[in-house]
Structures are given as structure tokens and as C-alpha cells.
Enzyme design. Structure first.
Site: not given
Length: 533
Positions: A491-493
């Protein structure tokens, strides 16, 4: 794709030591509880209380069962374990046949035509009824998740497209829509939290999802060009005489520096989870030396407990925000997520508080990977995992230590002892071979195979490599036992950071990304080795 209808097994549970009769509906819920007999959930008071309240309604007021503590679900549990064992004992051919039959039955649900292009569908299965588990200390753990029927589901298809056949005779879809401004194919209300929804989307590898992902990470990457101005502005506003402006400044600082979620209002019956804008007075404690302790339940009821040093003006501002307030009052009483996002859009188009989390996670990974120094692939993978850990800690991606961790470490230690004992044997044999002595006898009294010094040196080198790799694996496994690395990867990288690092360091991308992530991030695999976030 709906789960099959419940098939009663007829195994009787005990109440106060005596077998009791249950209707299929009562037995189904009893079985849901019985199969969780050995889990931590079954020891939780809230889980048991919620289960009992829901099951009691199905039992009815006239049923012989009146107290959960007098119930013995062991016969059903034993039956369930027996059925599991039977499935394990199936031959490979039988298991393959079952898989093939399932795949054939599901085939028609796995693809969708989007603008004439065949695209794979994501998770199209409706979750079967069961007992809600939740994460952390969710207040609804143990509640019954009702069965979902076609009447609960809204379908989204193109105008003129044939309506999908309803798979349950005698039932009909709740609604058919033709909305080409959204990417969901179907949705229904979550059976536990009615205000939330479950969606069917295209597969993460689909072109629409790829475009959405790329846009998300590009927006976070774009924040680099604005972040200095944003930080200068909120630093200046720490001492503003305008109370709203001051609260916006401190909230932006916390979201930026601590990767806190923005937070939204919750209803009374929802989990008491908060984000930055919805922090209560009791969630923040001022300590000595300009340190602040945060203690609250974040998303998925995961506890956020962190002690951090902050700038002096932030420390003073939070103290001022708490003055005259009591427990339960909002810390940021002049602020909500909408106001904060409106403020952020003044700096950058489409900027929201959510973008900071993606930006800070990605920039942290990029900076951490810049300083890796592993010389062989296992060492490099360990470096990557530790960099990923820094992101997981920043984003509060926790997990409990698995029950099997101790046993797994013990097993690895046993293998390590065997390898080291083997190494000692090889060293002794090598010394004898160099001196021209004949091979020794093994434990059974048989003479060992004659090997040249060169062969034994190669064997020693291979064993040393195995020992080194296992030592690295054990260290990484123990280091990461309390953090969940997968959430940030998904989700974030920005996946291009990982792809570029792998190319620069000759690490196969398959060693870092699972098969599903490789499918999800196909668009990122062409990233150049020089790519930096």
C-alpha cells in the site's frame, strides 16, 4: 461467487455434561465457535460475550442452553479436526481433481470485459458467514457475520451488457447500475459494520488498477517539490495567534513527522479508533524534555504507543490545546479532516493528508536502501528487510509474535547445530587428507569415502555458506517477529524503489516481491536502476 449452503453434521455438543439437540441454524453458529476453541480469541471476554449475545438470539428464549460457561463444544471440535485430517489424507490426484472442479465452477466469475478488453477480476468471492475476529481489541469481535444473499448485492455493468445470472435460484440482485465513473464491479454492506462496504474490483494486475497505483505514487513523489514550503509554513504557524491555524500547523507536523493517519469521526458502536484530527485529550501525554507520549487505538484497533521528542513550540501548543479540557474532549477541537485537506490543497493540487503517509514511507525506504552494504544476495535481502522494517515501524504496522515463532527458531537452531557439527567433521577429514592419512570410519564403523583435499575444501566452503545464510535468516527472522512487512509493500512503498534497488544490487526481484506483488506491479518492473523516489 457465493459460499455453499450449510450442511448440518449432526454432531451434538454438550450442555452441563448432557448432549443437546440443535437446529441447523443453531448448529452452524455453534460450529463457528467450536472450530476456534484453540485460538486466543476464545479466551477473550469480549469475544465470548458478543458471541453469546448473538447465538442466544438464534437459540431462542425457550432453549435448554442458558449459560455459555456450561457449554462444551469439544465433540464438534473433534469432528472438525477429523474432517480436516481426512482432507489431508487425500491423494495428490484427488486434491488436484477438487482444485480443477473448483476452478471450472469459478471460471465465469474470473474475467470481465472492460472497453472490449478482457481483464482479470480480483476477489469475487462472497465471504462465508462466521464469527468476526477483527484486529487488536475490536469491540465487535465474536459477533456473528450474517450470510450474504444476492438481495444484498449491487451489480455494476455497462449499459446494454447482459445482467449476470443470479447463482441462487429464487433470488435476485439488489440493484443493477451502469456507472462508468467508478471501478468497482459489485458491492454490499459489510455484515458487521453496516456503514462500510465490501467491493469487487478488477485484479491488481489489471490496467485500471495499474494506472491508479502509478498515479498514487506519482502524486506522493510530486510532494517532494512542495514539502519544504509546507514545512516552513507549519513551523511558522506553531506560534500563530489564530487558534485554527495553529491547530492545523501542529496536526500537519504530526502527520508529516510521525506518519499518523488523518482520522475520521466514529459512531458509538464502532471501534474506538482515532487518527490525528480525532485525537482526544487523554491520548496525548506531555512528558519531560519536550517529549510526548501517544497512546491510542489506530486503524484496525491496533494500539499506537510512541514516545517522541518534538519541537518546543509543538510541545507548548499541545499543552495549550489541552488546557481547560477533560478526558473525552477533542485535542484539535477546531479541526477536522476536511479542513485539513482543504488547507493542504492550497500548496499542491489534489494533496490530502493521506499522501503524506505514502510519501514518508517511500522516502524512508529510499533513504534506508541508499546505505545498504551487503556483499552477497542473502546479506542484501537482509538489508532490504531491515529497511522495510523501518517503514513498518514508522507506519505502526505491528503484528503479534506468532505462536510458532519459538518452535521455528528452535528448529533452525537444531539445524545450525547439525551444520556446525558437520563442519567440524569436514575439518578433521580435510586435515587427514592433507597429511595423506586414510579416511576415518563413520559412526557405523564403515570407512568413509575417500575424498581429495580439493573435494573436502569445496565441501567446507559450501557448508560455511550454508551456516552464514542460516545465521542471516535467523537474525532477520527474529528482528522482524513483531512487524508486518507486507502492508507497506502493498500500500505505501513505490514499487519502483524496490525494482531499481534490486537492479543496482543484482538481487532477483522474486526474492523481494511475491508472485501476487509481481502481478500487481508489472508497470513498475521497467524502472531504471537509477530511479530514486
Amino acid at each position: 461467487m457465493f459460499p455453499p449452503a450449510y450442511q448440518p453434521h449432526g454432531v451434538k455438543m454438550l450442555y452441563n455434561g448432557e448432549p443437546v439437540d440443535l437446529t441447523p441454524a443453531q448448529e452452524e453458529v455453534a460450529t463457528m465457535y467450536a472450530v476456534m476453541k484453540d485460538t486466543d480469541y476464545a479466551t477473550q471476554a469480549k469475544f465470548n460475550s458478543n458471541f453469546w449475545q448473538d447465538w442466544k438470539k438464534i437459540l431462542g428464549s425457550n432453549h435448554v442452553i442458558k449459560k455459555l460457561e456450561l457449554c462444551d463444544f469439544t465433540p464438534i471440535y473433534d469432528w472438525y479436526q477429523s474432517e480436516k485430517e481426512k482432507k489431508k489424507q487425500l491423494s495428490s490426484a484427488e486434491k488436484k481433481q477438487l482444485r480443477d472442479e473448483k476452478a471450472k465452477a469459478e471460471e465465469k466469475y474470473t474475467w470481465a470485459l472492460v472497453d472490449g478488453v478482457k481483464e482479470k477480476v480480483g476477489n469475487f468471492r462472497v465471504e462465508p458467514p462466521g464469527l468476526f475476529r477483527g484486529r487488536g481489541q475490536h469491540p465487535k469481535m465474536g459477533k456473528l457475520k450474517r450470510r450474504i444473499f444476492p438481495e444484498n448485492i449491487v451489480i455494476n455493468i455497462g449499459k446494454g451488457a447482459p445482467v449476470p445470472e443470479c447463482p441462487m435460484p429464487g433470488h435476485n440482485w439488489k440493484e443493477i447500475r451502469h456507472d462508468n465513473t467508478v471501478t468497482w464491479l459489485a458491492f454490499w454492506n459489510d455484515p458487521i459494520n453496516e456503514k462500510e462496504f465490501k467491493y469487487v474490483f478488477l485484479h491488481p494486475s489489471s490496467s485500471l488498477k495499474a494506472q491508479s497505483d502509478m498515479k498514487k505514487y506519482e502524486k506522493a513523489r510530486q510532494l517532494k517539490d512542495y514539502i519544504d514550503k509546507i514545512r516552513k509554513t507549519y513551523t511558522k504557524d506553531f506560534g500563530s495567534t489564530d487558534p485554527t491555524k495553529r491547530q492545523i500547523a501542529v496536526a500537519t507536523y504530526l502527520i508529516d513527522r510521525l506518519a499518523l493517519r488523518a482520522g475520521n469521526e466514529k459512531d458509538d458502536d464502532e471501534a474506538d479508533t482515532v487518527g490525528c484530527c480525532s485525537l482526544k485529550v487523554e491520548h496525548v501525554k506531555l512528558l519531560d524534555s519536550k517529549k510526548i507520549e501517544f497512546d491510542f487505538l489506530g486503524k484496525d484497533s491496533i494500539r499506537y504507543l510512541n514516545e517522541v521528542a518534538v519541537e518546543e513550540k509543538v510541545f507548548k501548543a499541545i499543552g495549550d490545546f489541552q488546557k481547560g479540557k477533560k478526558s473525552g474532549d477533542d485535542l484539535f477541537d477546531r479541526l477536522d479532516t476536511n479542513k485539513l485537506n482543504a488547507h493542504l490543497k492550497e500548496f499542491m493540487p489534489e494533496l490530502t493528508a493521506k499522501v503524506f503517509r505514502t510519501y514518508n514511507a517511500s522516502i524512508t525506504l529510499d533513504n534506508q536502501l541508499e546505505h545498504t552494504d551487503g556483499s552477497i544476495v542473502p546479506e542484501k535481502i537482509g538489508d532490504y528487510q531491515r529497511a522495510n522494517k523501518e517503514v513498518a515501524v514508522l507506519c505502526n504496522h505491528q503484528r503479534t509474535v506468532s505462536k510458532s515463532h519459538g518452535a521455528q527458531m528452535e528448529k533452525l537452531e537444531g539445524k545450525m547445530a547439525e551444520l556446525k557439527a558437520l563442519r567440524e567433521e569436514i575439518v578433521i577429514d580435510l586435515e587427514r587428507a592433507r597429511k595423506g592419512k586414510p579416511p576415518r570410519k563413520d559412526e557405523d564403523g564403515k570407512t568413509k569415502r575417500n575424498q581429495s583435499p580439493e573435494q573436502l575444501e569445496k565441501k567446507l566452503e559450501q557448508t560455511d555458506n550454508k551456516i552464514q545464510k542460516m545465521e542471516l535468516d535467523m537474525k532477520v527472522k527474529d528482528d522482524l517477529k513483531t512487524v508486518a512487512l507486507g502492508t507497506s509493500k502493498i500500500n505505501y512503498l513505490d514499487p519502483r524503489i524496490t525494482v531499481a534497488w534490486c537492479k543496482r544490487n543484482d538481487v532477483p526481484i522474486e526474492k523481494i516481491f511475491t508472485k501476487s506483488l509481481l502481478q500487481k506491479f508489472t508497470w513498475a518492473l521497467e524502472a531504471e536502476p537509477t530511479f530514486r523516489f
